[in-house]
Motif scaffolding. Structure first.
Motif: not given
Length: 370
Positions: A68-72, A51-52, A216-217, A56-59
């Motif tokens: 970097p992982l979010e962009l990938a 899930p997003e 992370w890769k 990427s849910g910084s909150s």
């Protein structure tokens, strides 16, 4: 025929053979197909399916929150879309895979047609996951693709470096940053050769290549975080996480300044940032104005070095809190699939923490020797 289309084709053959007992059974291929991870396993382990809010849910306390992982992941979604469409078109309309329990659909029933479409989509998605996690780049020679030697005799042709292979059974060999075997292609054969003496029953491991570094890769490409080996982070609570030179980590200071560090390197931008922080602090202590920015040719001083060590130590403490929050969320989750994903997130935080601590430890030792 691309790798994913070939996998779907082999599954079609297996399905036909199961319906026709008299047909020839390729037992080796069927065994390999049965040993492949399920779609559920891929969804648990690969960030592209998470899930997003988890990516990427910084909150969210239980999120990766790593740019970097979010962009990938975002890039992978866009890259997969046209491939998914092409493969969906290539699958025969009568093919249902293993998820339909053998029920046929004539396509006249709208609900049935939608179910068939969803099943075909799952098949294609699964095939792409197999290709992503079980293929690797290889050379047609015994020279390593990652060899930095500039000798022309050791260079591998660029076209060969880009060769990605998926070889049944060979793909079952695990990855290690410190492999005891090498692999290369000889004609239409894949050769695996030991690079050192092995004990009886010792696991054969190879290196999957550049798609495994930094940490992370490994998670993005293959769905695992390396927790083997011994740590050189100086942390008493070892936990079995090895730290390797290529495990770079992006850290964020001052909520907006991003720097990539490795166990043995810090960027000049971080030195400049810390010099500016130190200068502002000294001016504040003296009651002076902020003044001009730090000049470009900043001299690295012990004071700046100690400041960077303190910054890195604080970053490591933040990663420890994130790791503990995510591990607690995994332990209390009633969703076993989500718990598996959360454990991987916790592992990534821990891997990053140890890389940061190793960098801080190395810098501290350097300053003590000055």
């Amino acid at each position: 025929m691309c790798h994913a289309e070939w996998i779907i084709y082999r599954q079609q053959q297996q399905q036909q053979q199961q319906k026709a007992p008299s047909a020839h059974h390729d037992q080796a291929m069927q065994t390999w197909l049965r040993l492949l991870p399920s779609q559920t396993s891929f969804r648990e382990c690969l960030p592209i399916h998470w899930p997003e809010s988890l990516v990427s849910g910084s909150s969210e306390l239980s999120s990766v929150d790593y740019r970097p992982l979010e962009l990938a992941v975002d890039a992978a979604h866009f890259a997969r879309a046209p491939v998914m469409y092409d493969l969906m078109e290539a699958i025969p309309s009568h093919y249902h895979g293993h998820g339909n329990n053998g029920h046929e659909n004539d396509g006249d029933d709208d609900e049935g047609a939608m179910m068939m479409m969803a099943t075909r989509e799952r098949i294609v998605e699964w095939a792409l996951d197999v290709v992503q996690t079980r293929s690797c780049r290889c050379s047609s020679s015994r020279e390593s693709l990652d060899d930095d030697d500039d000798d022309d005799n050791n260079k591998v042709d660029e076209e060969e470096e880009n060769l990605r292979v998926l070889v049944p059974v060979f793909d079952m060999i695990n990855h290690s940053p410190e492999p005891n075997a090498e692999f290369f292609r000889e004609g239409d054969r894949m050769t695996v050769k030991a690079t050192s003496d092995m004990d009886a029953n010792e696991q054969v491991c190879i290196h999957y290549g550049k798609s495994t570094v930094p940490a992370w890769k490994r998670l993005f490409s293959y769905g695992f975080c390396d927790t083997g080996g011994s740590s050189n982070s100086g942390d008493d609570d070892d936990g079995g996480f090895a730290v390797y030179e290529d495990d770079a980590v992006e850290i964020v200071l001052g909520d907006r300044f991003r720097f990539e560090i490795s166990p043995t390197e810090i960027p000049g931008e971080l030195i400049g940032y810390q010099a500016q922080q130190q200068m502002q602090k000294n001016r504040a202590d003296d009651g002076a104005d902020d003044g001009d920015d730090v000049p470009a040719d900043v001299e690295f001083t012990p004071e700046i070095g100690r400041g960077i060590v303190d910054q890195l130590t604080m970053v490591a403490s933040g990663l420890e809190r994130k790791r503990d929050d995510v591990a607690n969320a995994a332990a209390t989750s009633e969703d076993s699939s989500m718990a598996t994903s959360l454990k991987l997130v916790a592992d990534l935080h821990e891997s990053h923490r140890r890389t940061v601590l190793t960098c801080a430890g190395g810098l501290r030792e350097y300053l003590q020797g000055e």
